[in-house]
Structures are given as C-alpha cells and as structure tokens.
Design an enzyme around this catalytic site. Sequence first.
Site, PDB file in Angstrom:
ATOM      1  N   GLY A 132      45.717 -45.707 -10.351  1.00 22.25           N
ATOM      2  CA  GLY A 132      46.116 -46.618 -11.407  1.00 22.25           C
ATOM      3  C   GLY A 132      46.267 -45.899 -12.726  1.00 22.25           C
ATOM      4  O   GLY A 132      45.950 -44.715 -12.864  1.00 22.25           O
ATOM      5  N   GLY A 152      46.335 -46.746 -17.243  1.00 22.04           N
ATOM      6  CA  GLY A 152      46.177 -47.687 -18.340  1.00 22.04           C
ATOM      7  C   GLY A 152      46.181 -46.965 -19.663  1.00 22.04           C
ATOM      8  O   GLY A 152      46.497 -45.775 -19.752  1.00 22.04           O
ATOM      9  N   GLY A 153      45.803 -47.692 -20.737  1.00 22.92           N
ATOM     10  CA  GLY A 153      45.788 -47.097 -22.059  1.00 22.92           C
ATOM     11  C   GLY A 153      44.762 -45.987 -22.188  1.00 22.92           C
ATOM     12  O   GLY A 153      44.873 -45.116 -23.042  1.00 22.92           O
ATOM     13  N   GLY A 199      44.111 -43.739 -19.811  1.00 25.24           N
ATOM     14  CA  GLY A 199      44.504 -42.572 -19.031  1.00 25.24           C
ATOM     15  C   GLY A 199      44.841 -42.969 -17.603  1.00 25.24           C
ATOM     16  O   GLY A 199      45.352 -44.066 -17.361  1.00 25.24           O
ATOM     17  N   SER A 200      44.541 -42.079 -16.642  1.00 27.20           N
ATOM     18  CA  SER A 200      44.880 -42.326 -15.239  1.00 27.20           C
ATOM     19  C   SER A 200      43.639 -42.195 -14.365  1.00 27.20           C
ATOM     20  O   SER A 200      42.690 -41.482 -14.711  1.00 27.20           O
ATOM     21  CB  SER A 200      45.948 -41.339 -14.759  1.00 27.20           C
ATOM     22  OG  SER A 200      47.121 -41.452 -15.553  1.00 27.20           O
ATOM     23  N   VAL A 201      43.678 -42.879 -13.192  1.00 24.70           N
ATOM     24  CA  VAL A 201      42.587 -42.820 -12.226  1.00 24.70           C
ATOM     25  C   VAL A 201      43.131 -42.237 -10.927  1.00 24.70           C
ATOM     26  O   VAL A 201      44.189 -42.654 -10.438  1.00 24.70           O
ATOM     27  CB  VAL A 201      41.982 -44.216 -11.965  1.00 24.70           C
ATOM     28  CG1 VAL A 201      40.850 -44.121 -10.943  1.00 24.70           C
ATOM     29  CG2 VAL A 201      41.461 -44.819 -13.257  1.00 24.70           C
ATOM     30  N   LYS A 214      38.426 -40.916 -13.291  1.00 28.09           N
ATOM     31  CA  LYS A 214      39.174 -41.414 -14.449  1.00 28.09           C
ATOM     32  C   LYS A 214      39.354 -40.266 -15.439  1.00 28.09           C
ATOM     33  O   LYS A 214      38.381 -39.736 -15.976  1.00 28.09           O
ATOM     34  CB  LYS A 214      38.439 -42.572 -15.120  1.00 28.09           C
ATOM     35  CG  LYS A 214      39.196 -43.145 -16.327  1.00 28.09           C
ATOM     36  CD  LYS A 214      38.317 -44.004 -17.212  1.00 28.09           C
ATOM     37  CE  LYS A 214      38.005 -45.337 -16.579  1.00 28.09           C
ATOM     38  NZ  LYS A 214      37.279 -46.229 -17.536  1.00 28.09           N
ATOM     39  N   ASP A 260      33.868 -56.334 -22.947  1.00 29.84           N
ATOM     40  CA  ASP A 260      35.218 -56.279 -22.360  1.00 29.84           C
ATOM     41  C   ASP A 260      35.217 -56.793 -20.925  1.00 29.84           C
ATOM     42  O   ASP A 260      35.779 -56.168 -20.021  1.00 29.84           O
ATOM     43  CB  ASP A 260      35.759 -54.843 -22.414  1.00 29.84           C
ATOM     44  CG  ASP A 260      37.296 -54.804 -22.362  1.00 29.84           C
ATOM     45  OD1 ASP A 260      37.923 -55.856 -22.596  1.00 29.84           O
ATOM     46  OD2 ASP A 260      37.857 -53.731 -22.082  1.00 29.84           O
TER      47      ASP A 260
END
Length: 586
Positions: A302, A304-305, A307-309, A323, A420
């Site tokens: 995946g 997102g803001g 970074g990447s996983v 991550k 969050d």
Amino acid sequence: MLRTLLFAGFAAIFLLLLLPTTCKAKLNLHRCHSSCGNIPDISYPFRLKDDRRRCGDRKYELACENNRTILQLYSGRYYVEEINYNRETIRVVDTGLKKDDCSSLPLHSLTDANFSYGDPYRLSYKTSDVNFVDCEAPINSSLYIDMAPCSRNSSSNSSLSSMQTYSYVVVRHMALSDLEDSCSVGLVVGFSTTGQEIDNSLPDIHNRLLYGTDLKWFNCFGFLCTSCDTLYFPHSVLAVAAKIFFGVPCVLIFLIYKWKRRSLSMYCAIEEFIQTHNNLKPIRYSYSNIKKMTKGFTEKLGEGGYGSVYKGKLKSGHLVAVKMLANSKANGQDFINEVATIGRIHHFNVVQLIGFCVEGSKQALVYDFMPNGSLDKYIFPEKEEYISLSFEKMYQISLGVAHGIEYLHLGCDMQILHFDIKPHNILLDKNFTPKVSDFGLAKSYPADHSIVSLTGARGTRGYMAPELFYKNIGGVSYKADVFSFGMLLMEMAGRRRNLNVFAEHSSQIYFPSWAYDQFNEGKDIEIGDATEEEQKLAKKMVLIALWCIQFKPSERPSMHKVIEMLEGKVDQLQMPPKPFLTPQEV
C-alpha cells in the site's frame, strides 16, 4: 559563536573551582538521618516526607505508612525492603504482592521501559523478567507456567478480561517470537537475581517477587555529582591547574558538540531519541537488513501520505510489513511517536511493532504482517477480492477495537491518546482479529491527566472530535478517541461513509443525522438483506455510535462504558440526544 563558547567554557571552569566549597556546604546541610519500620537508616539522598526541608533530595522522597517505608514510583506504590548505600541500590516490592498468597499479583509493570533518560532511578542490571501472559487457548510449552494453582483474583490485571482466558507466567526476557499466537502480555515485572536457579514453580516465583527488585539510583551526571559524596577536590595549586588543563578542552568540546547537534536535522533528533531510550524493546535493523527482508522492496502492500508499505520476511520465516517513511514530520516526530508508544506495549488488539531502521534519511518501521489488510477495504469495498463481512463479524471487530483503545487509555502506566482512529488504521490478521495501528499522531500523558494540552488539531477529517476545533465546549481528553471510534462504528454499522454527497435522498447525505431521525421516529434502519438478528446488531452499534459522537466531551461515555454497552442487549440502551454537528460542520 566561538566567543560565546569560550565564555561559556570559562564560566563552567569557574563553577568547577567553586564546587569544593559549595559541595562541602551542601553535604553538611543534607546529612540527616531518619528511620521507618525495617529501614533503620534513611539518609542522603533519601528523605521522608516529614523530614526538615533541607534533608535529602526531594527526587528521592519516601513515605512512612503503618510503619512501612513506601516508594511512590510513577503511578505505582512499592514497599522498601532494603537500602544499600554502598551499592547505591534500593530494593522494592509491589504493594499488590501478599506473603503466603501466590494468587496476589503485582499491580504495576516494572521493567526498563518504565525509565527514561534523566530519571533518578534505573533498573539494576542483575534482574530477570517475569511475564504475566493471557491466552485465548491452553498453551503446551515448558516456558509457560500455568497459573491455575494460583487463581488470578483480579480481572483488572487481565488484558482480555471480557473473554475466557488462560493465565501463565514466563520467566525470561520475551521477544515477539517467544509469544504464542492468541497470547498477550499483561504485566512484566523485573525481580533481582540472587544467584540461585528458579525451579519454575509458582511458589518459588512468588517468593522471588516478594524478595523484590533492585533499583539503582544515580547521584552523578557528567562532571558534577549531586550528592557530593564522590566528588572532592583538594585545595591545591596543582589540583586547580589540573582542572584548567583538562577541564577547558573538555568543556569546549562538549559545548561545540551540543551546538552542532542542535543544528542538525530531524535525523539526529531521531537518533538522539533512540540513544536516550536505549531500553526500547523493538529490534533495530540496518537498511541492508530491510532490503533483504523485503527482497529489494518488490511487493508493495500500500501507499499513503506517510510513504509506502512492503511485504517482507524475517530469517525465522515470520512475515512482516515494512513501512518506509517518506514524508516524516518536523524533527521526525511521527517516527518518534510510533516507536515511543507502540514499541513499549503489547496487546491482543494493538498491532505489534517488531523493529525499526534509521540510517540518515532512511526510516522504516517493521510490523507484524496483517494478511487481511485494513478495515476500510471491507466497509467500502472497491475490489471484488474483498469478501463481505457478516454483521456478527463486524460487531466482533468493533468490540476488539474498543478493547484496544481502552487498553491505550487505561492499561498502561501512561495513558496513550491515539488521535487518528479510522477504518484505514484498523488492521486485520488472518482470523480478522482487529489491531489498532499507526501511532504517528499519538501522545502519551500521565494517567491522572484528565485534560491534555495540544499545540494544534490532529487527526483525519470526518473522525476528529469537535473540541479539537471548538475550544469552548471542553478540553481535549481521551474522549477525542471516543468520538473517532463512534464515527468508525457508525460506518461499520451502515456499511457506508458517514458523509456521502451522492446519497439517493438529501436527508441521507449525513448518515448519523438520518439514523438518529429514523430511530427518533420509531423506525428501523433497513440495511440490505440483513436478518432480524443482524438488524438488532446494526441498531445497537448505531445507538452506541450516537452516544460516542455527542458534541460535548462530557456527554460521551468512556471506552470502558462503550464495551459494556456493546456486550449488553440493545433493549437496555437509551436513546441518546441528537448530535449537534451538521453535515456542513463536518
């Protein structure tokens, strides 16, 4: 800058020259002697609460209650069994332990994780860990000592108190690989080793705990010694010359070093955090290790803001999710938050941080792999590969998430506020057990802080509590997480986003308002082809969600109360007031 450093250096040397006189004066002022119970000599650096103002050091204050000496350490209370001034150790025993009663348990964890840089105490290196473990199923392992002979008489010590659990004791430092599936560690207590082997019997372990844990106190930091017992300079020209000769270069080097560190970027801030918290449990990996375990970052899970996983595998064959942080916040605070909070806890419904990597701009966090991904893919499925979860399964997931958040609020020495909570941050393991994840915005506070301070709003739009914007409705507290959980629970029950501008009817754009109106008019929420039992589950989840998203924090329940409501019957739930927020305000 150099002129400033030189001035500061000579000022420091001047203080060093004055130190012998001030030290002697300080020594005379602080040498007081007291006694309490089995501790006949309480002297510097220790003091009793009722001692004269100039006796001892207030950082090492003890209490005398019922002829027992008490040490208040963070949120725990401990009996003082011995003070050894030669070794500079104080042996303490948790007040929850009772003699000749092996069912009595410590009330608080006491490990290296309790202490941080600058604390007046440290755990003695001559200690071993006793782990109190809860499991959902019986464990057949020589490491796991069954506690059935000593029934646990306090459900509050069980992290899974609402479920049928099996309780064990493990005497050793436990890594993630040592922990059996479906098990979680409730308490970890260090006890002092006496040179004798443990015979792995409950009475022996209990007696070792009753013997106590050695804490080491520290009087000296750097050049200066707070007790003045170990620092004395003879008044001679030779001594003064030696101080100047060795002191000036050392002080200047130290000041230049500190100045350079202060001017470095966030990478050094992270490195300094790791060095000062050298008791962190997660493993520190090199970047080459990270590349090997991910096979060169070939399988992306995946993005997102943050970074990447990527999917990875440890040498043991254990699957992990790595991550890679690409846009770390100022001073690497999100990285520090993640490691400082989740790196010190272990709970059945909180994702496990296995390790981390910091090499210059390369920052990585290594988690236990969650094969079923995040919850948002099952609430708002965009691909056919994601199966539709039953209402019973959604209900079980919501209950697990509630347990995880309750543990963050109440189960640790410090209360952890997540800030969050949302579907994307709820991960699902192979059995669809939920794990609260992503602690980049989390903050830790003392357990007795009902209201906390924040420099600005934090969270994700649509899940953020109104008090983060409207300061006049109440202070920020754990109720902010309750609000976010309510918005999450509403989406889980409705199988849709709370705010949907493409809804068929305008009244359904904001799902919480529409759901409230339906219930208030005596109608039920018709959800697809749900059965009667599923309709009841959905109604219960929506009613509880409406309580959680009340506008004023004081009107929302605690997570403990939320769990009680989720485990109760829908007929026992009262209709909440209508939430004040409108779709436009959301």
